[in-house]
Design an enzyme around this catalytic site. Structure first.
Site, PDB file in Angstrom:
ATOM      1  N   GLU A   1      73.926  52.120  87.696  1.00 31.10           N
ATOM      2  CA  GLU A   1      74.524  53.343  86.519  1.00 31.10           C
ATOM      3  C   GLU A   1      74.963  54.619  86.962  1.00 31.10           C
ATOM      4  O   GLU A   1      75.923  55.184  86.277  1.00 31.10           O
ATOM      5  CB  GLU A   1      73.153  53.452  85.683  1.00 31.10           C
TER       6      GLU A   1
ATOM      7  N   ASN B   1      71.977  55.229  75.623  1.00 29.21           N
ATOM      8  CA  ASN B   1      73.116  54.475  75.716  1.00 29.21           C
ATOM      9  C   ASN B   1      73.534  53.424  75.066  1.00 29.21           C
ATOM     10  O   ASN B   1      74.841  53.223  74.596  1.00 29.21           O
ATOM     11  CB  ASN B   1      73.305  54.289  77.326  1.00 29.21           C
TER      12      ASN B   1
ATOM     13  N   TRP C   1      78.477  54.340  87.667  1.00 27.16           N
ATOM     14  CA  TRP C   1      79.390  54.429  86.519  1.00 27.16           C
ATOM     15  C   TRP C   1      80.086  55.764  86.325  1.00 27.16           C
ATOM     16  O   TRP C   1      81.056  55.828  85.795  1.00 27.16           O
ATOM     17  CB  TRP C   1      78.793  53.885  85.064  1.00 27.16           C
TER      18      TRP C   1
ATOM     19  N   TRP D   1      83.995  56.059  75.641  1.00 25.45           N
ATOM     20  CA  TRP D   1      84.776  55.807  74.398  1.00 25.45           C
ATOM     21  C   TRP D   1      85.885  54.670  74.279  1.00 25.45           C
ATOM     22  O   TRP D   1      85.847  53.902  73.374  1.00 25.45           O
ATOM     23  CB  TRP D   1      85.465  57.091  73.680  1.00 25.45           C
TER      24      TRP D   1
ATOM     25  N   TRP E   1      89.169  56.204  68.042  1.00 22.19           N
ATOM     26  CA  TRP E   1      88.174  56.471  68.938  1.00 22.19           C
ATOM     27  C   TRP E   1      88.191  57.868  69.407  1.00 22.19           C
ATOM     28  O   TRP E   1      87.227  58.432  69.787  1.00 22.19           O
ATOM     29  CB  TRP E   1      88.254  55.625  70.361  1.00 22.19           C
TER      30      TRP E   1
ATOM     31  N   TRP F   1      95.828  52.172  63.436  1.00 24.40           N
ATOM     32  CA  TRP F   1      94.621  52.899  62.658  1.00 24.40           C
ATOM     33  C   TRP F   1      95.089  53.184  61.248  1.00 24.40           C
ATOM     34  O   TRP F   1      96.233  53.881  60.988  1.00 24.40           O
ATOM     35  CB  TRP F   1      94.408  54.271  63.179  1.00 24.40           C
TER      36      TRP F   1
HETATM   37  C1  LIG Z   1      80.485  56.373  73.456  1.00 25.33           C
HETATM   38  C2  LIG Z   1      79.788  56.717  74.744  1.00 25.33           C
HETATM   39  C3  LIG Z   1      79.716  58.249  75.041  1.00 25.33           C
HETATM   40  C4  LIG Z   1      79.330  58.614  76.219  1.00 25.33           C
HETATM   41  N1  LIG Z   1      79.462  60.059  76.599  1.00 25.33           N
HETATM   42  C5  LIG Z   1      78.864  60.382  77.793  1.00 25.33           C
HETATM   43  C6  LIG Z   1      78.966  61.869  78.025  1.00 25.33           C
HETATM   44  O1  LIG Z   1      79.596  62.616  77.480  1.00 25.33           O
HETATM   45  N2  LIG Z   1      78.410  62.346  79.119  1.00 25.33           N
HETATM   46  C7  LIG Z   1      77.659  61.115  79.877  1.00 25.33           C
HETATM   47  O2  LIG Z   1      76.906  61.880  80.925  1.00 25.33           O
HETATM   48  N3  LIG Z   1      77.400  60.124  79.535  1.00 25.33           N
HETATM   49  C8  LIG Z   1      78.020  59.661  78.645  1.00 25.33           C
HETATM   50  N4  LIG Z   1      77.838  58.299  78.259  1.00 25.33           N
HETATM   51  C9  LIG Z   1      77.239  57.365  79.185  1.00 25.33           C
HETATM   52  C10 LIG Z   1      75.918  57.323  79.077  1.00 25.33           C
HETATM   53  O3  LIG Z   1      75.419  56.832  77.551  1.00 25.33           O
HETATM   54  C11 LIG Z   1      74.963  58.276  79.436  1.00 25.33           C
HETATM   55  O4  LIG Z   1      75.347  58.669  80.887  1.00 25.33           O
HETATM   56  C12 LIG Z   1      73.473  58.005  79.413  1.00 25.33           C
HETATM   57  O5  LIG Z   1      72.989  57.611  78.030  1.00 25.33           O
HETATM   58  C13 LIG Z   1      72.777  59.227  79.901  1.00 25.33           C
HETATM   59  O6  LIG Z   1      71.263  58.971  79.606  1.00 25.33           O
HETATM   60  P1  LIG Z   1      70.359  58.967  80.941  1.00 25.33           P
HETATM   61  O7  LIG Z   1      70.684  60.315  81.658  1.00 25.33           O
HETATM   62  O8  LIG Z   1      68.731  58.795  80.741  1.00 25.33           O
HETATM   63  O9  LIG Z   1      70.781  57.603  81.753  1.00 25.33           O
HETATM   64  P2  LIG Z   1      70.488  56.849  82.764  1.00 25.33           P
HETATM   65  O10 LIG Z   1      70.182  55.334  82.500  1.00 25.33           O
HETATM   66  O11 LIG Z   1      69.113  57.157  83.503  1.00 25.33           O
HETATM   67  O12 LIG Z   1      71.478  56.843  84.071  1.00 25.33           O
HETATM   68  C14 LIG Z   1      71.671  57.785  85.122  1.00 25.33           C
HETATM   69  C15 LIG Z   1      72.771  58.468  85.036  1.00 25.33           C
HETATM   70  O13 LIG Z   1      73.782  57.582  85.299  1.00 25.33           O
HETATM   71  C16 LIG Z   1      75.118  57.980  84.567  1.00 25.33           C
HETATM   72  N5  LIG Z   1      75.326  56.980  83.713  1.00 25.33           N
HETATM   73  C17 LIG Z   1      74.517  56.032  83.090  1.00 25.33           C
HETATM   74  N6  LIG Z   1      75.104  55.344  82.241  1.00 25.33           N
HETATM   75  C18 LIG Z   1      76.460  55.692  82.346  1.00 25.33           C
HETATM   76  C19 LIG Z   1      77.765  55.125  81.706  1.00 25.33           C
HETATM   77  N7  LIG Z   1      77.748  54.099  80.851  1.00 25.33           N
HETATM   78  N8  LIG Z   1      78.959  55.806  82.118  1.00 25.33           N
HETATM   79  C20 LIG Z   1      78.860  56.806  82.807  1.00 25.33           C
HETATM   80  N9  LIG Z   1      77.887  57.342  83.599  1.00 25.33           N
HETATM   81  C21 LIG Z   1      76.677  56.718  83.021  1.00 25.33           C
HETATM   82  C22 LIG Z   1      74.726  59.038  83.855  1.00 25.33           C
HETATM   83  O14 LIG Z   1      75.209  60.204  84.915  1.00 25.33           O
HETATM   84  C23 LIG Z   1      73.016  59.029  83.958  1.00 25.33           C
HETATM   85  O15 LIG Z   1      72.684  60.207  83.778  1.00 25.33           O
HETATM   86  C24 LIG Z   1      78.522  57.635  76.940  1.00 25.33           C
HETATM   87  C25 LIG Z   1      78.336  56.342  76.618  1.00 25.33           C
HETATM   88  C26 LIG Z   1      78.949  56.194  75.610  1.00 25.33           C
HETATM   89  C27 LIG Z   1      78.868  54.622  75.157  1.00 25.33           C
END
Ligand SMILES: Cc1cc2nc3c(=O)[nH]c(=O)nc-3n(C[C@H](O)[C@H](O)[C@H](O)COP(=O)(O)OP(=O)(O)OC[C@H]3O[C@@H](n4cnc5c(N)ncnc54)[C@H](O)[C@@H]3O)c2cc1C
Length: 456
Positions: A280, A347, A283, A388, A365, A311
């Site tokens: 993750e 997420n 990502w 997005w 979006w 749109w």
């Molecule tokens: C529409 C949308 C918008 C989002 N906007 C952001 C944003 O502005 N900033 C942001 O940090 N994340 C964003 N995310 C990705 C993700 O939702 C968050 O990183 C995650 O929910 C953060 O929670 P956590 O730290 O507990 O995640 P954990 O599951 O603990 O993951 C650890 C770290 O991995 C990274 N990570 C995890 N999932 C993703 C992912 N899908 N994409 C990129 N990195 C990821 C993050 O840095 C996160 O802190 C977005 C997702 C969606 C679907």
């Protein structure tokens, strides 16, 4: 800059940006190791060309994080100079005021930010000053990972494989504990005068009760995550459980670096769970890789055929209902209310709310991205736009256009006892709760018909 200064007498400037910490802080460590006195500075740049203004939640976070950084620096022996203005000009002024002979910073990857850094580097070269940039915020910088043919990756799984096959990310650097701070005062602005925090109305109560911005808060989250690692694989998709790390805003502001996260996880007992978590984290690396190679990620469809997406005219009422968590779909509403209250959303729910906006409401979006940019405490230049576009189907390795998340099916699958929904939507089942804004089947079919027009 004043080229008449004695070269060796001035301090080294450390320009803090998205790296508000003292541990694994290459710019700060290099400046300290250079033997010069160190002058630490943060510049609030809202006016350089192309720099995106921070959203409200990010401004709140930044205020707290700068306060915490200033305290930590003070304990180590340094002040933190605060200035506002176009960064290239402000840094030039500071070099003139202090007679600095070297500048250190950690790299950023957005186009406008890189342009600012390049301008400063050029100026330094012209005036015989040292300018050193370092990597603090990525495991692998965008130019370090490429396909066999040398092009950037556009699909995550081979990118992740390539990251794992590369040499492991370098070990985190030791924390800086003692700084020979530049003791000649230079004017610093008052943080409160920047008005990063709301006054009236004070909407930040939920943020205050949810978060501890700063390096200590980040370290605490990481420790908790190590303890919770065994439950991550199973719980990470469940908004009704606290299985994820909530490290995202700390990573966004660099209160912790990904190398620290990576190596802490690698040292944890459960290597399988750690690997799932690090996937993750990668990502995030991938999003930065994509941002670097597609700098207009937050404004332009990555797949240009989506430029033709039909749109419809913006339905302002529907947008407002989505923003306020009053769509009549409990999981969507829970997510949007959680976001407004705490600056965070799980997420899985981010995916559902984003799909609902773009596919059921047929709202561009970019409008959703801008709302998240304003309200998320982790609003991130790469991750937000990348995700997005992923949900909308226009992005890199995107969710297929025909994947329309059904918020009711998602609710029963990922919040089976309605615990998450109940905590954010107490009015569910009362007369106050709105009727569904759209019919799921009809709106899905309308979305698919629109998407058919850009397939190709
Ligand atoms: C529409 C949308 C918008 C989002 N906007 C952001 C944003 O502005 N900033 C942001 O940090 N994340 C964003 N995310 C990705 C993700 O939702 C968050 O990183 C995650 O929910 C953060 O929670 P956590 O730290 O507990 O995640 P954990 O599951 O603990 O993951 C650890 C770290 O991995 C990274 N990570 C995890 N999932 C993703 C992912 N899908 N994409 C990129 N990195 C990821 C993050 O840095 C996160 O802190 C977005 C997702 C969606 C679907």
């Amino acid at each position: 800059m004043n080229a008449t200064q004695e070269p060796a007498s001035g301090p080294a400037l450390v320009w803090f940006r998205d790296d508000l910490r003292l541990s694994d802080q290459p710019a700060l460590l290099a400046a300290v190791d250079s033997g010069r006195p160190v002058c630490c500075v943060f510049v609030l740049d809202e006016s350089s060309e192309g720099i995106r203004p921070l959203g409200g939640a990010s401004r709140w976070w930044l205020h707290q994080s700068l306060r915490s950084l200033a305290d930590d620096l003070e304990r180590a022996g340094s002040g933190l100079v605060l200035r506002r203005g176009p960064a290239a000009d402000v840094i030039a002024e500071l070099v003139g005021e202090t007679g600095a002979t070297a500048i250190h910073w950690n790299r950023r990857y957005g186009e406008a930010e890189r342009a600012v850094d390049e301008r400063i580097k050029e100026r330094c070269r012209g005036e015989g000053l040292e300018a050193h940039s370092h990597n603090a915020s990525l495991l692998f910088e965008p130019w370090e990972v490429s396909t066999k043919s040398g092009s950037p990756y556009s699909v995550f799984t081979p990118f992740w494989r390539a990251c794992r096959e590369q040499r492991p990310p370098s070990e985190p650097l030791p924390a800086v504990r003692r700084i020979d701070g530049w003791d000649q005062r230079v004017p610093s602005e008052d943080l409160d005068s920047w008005r990063l925090q709301p006054t009236t109305p004070d909407w930040a109560g939920g943020l205050r009760e949810t978060w501890e911005p700063g390096e200590r808060g980040a370290a605490r989250r990481l420790r908790d995550m190590v303890d919770g690692l065994p439950g991550y694989a199973e719980g990470r998709d469940r908004p009704d459980q606290s299985a994820t790390s909530r490290l995202s805003p700390h990573l966004r502001w660099g209160e912790i670096g990904p190398r620290q996260v990576w190596h802490t996880m690698m040292a944890a007992d459960d290597s399988e769970a750690a690997s799932g978590f690090l996937r993750e984290l990668c990502w995030r690396e991938f999003a930065y890789h994509v941002l670097f190679h597609h700098p207009r990620l937050s404004t332009e469809n990555l797949q240009r055929k989506f430029d033709a997406f039909p749109w419809p005219p913006l339905d302002e009422d529907a947008l407002r209902a989505w923003q306020q968590g009053r769509t009549g779909y409990p999981l969507v509403d829970a997510g949007m209310r959680e976001l407004w209250h705490s600056g965070y959303m799980h997420n899985r729910v981010r995916m559902v709310t984003a799909s609902f906006l773009t596919k059921n409401l047929l709202i561009d979006w970019r409008i959703g991205e801008a709302w998240f940019w304003d309200t998320l405490v982790d609003a991130d230049p790469a991750n937000n736009a990348f995700n997005w576009q992923w949900v909308a189907g226009s992005g890199a390795d995107a969710s297929p256009y025909f994947r329309v998340f059904n918020p009711e099916t998602q609710r029963s699958k990922f919040d089976p006892d309605d615990r998450y929904v109940a905590s954010w939507v107490p009015d569910l089942g009362t007369d106050d709760y709105p009727a569904p804004l759209v019919d799921l089947k009809e709106s899905r079919e309308a979305a698919l018909a629109a998407y058919q027009q850009v397939r190709g």
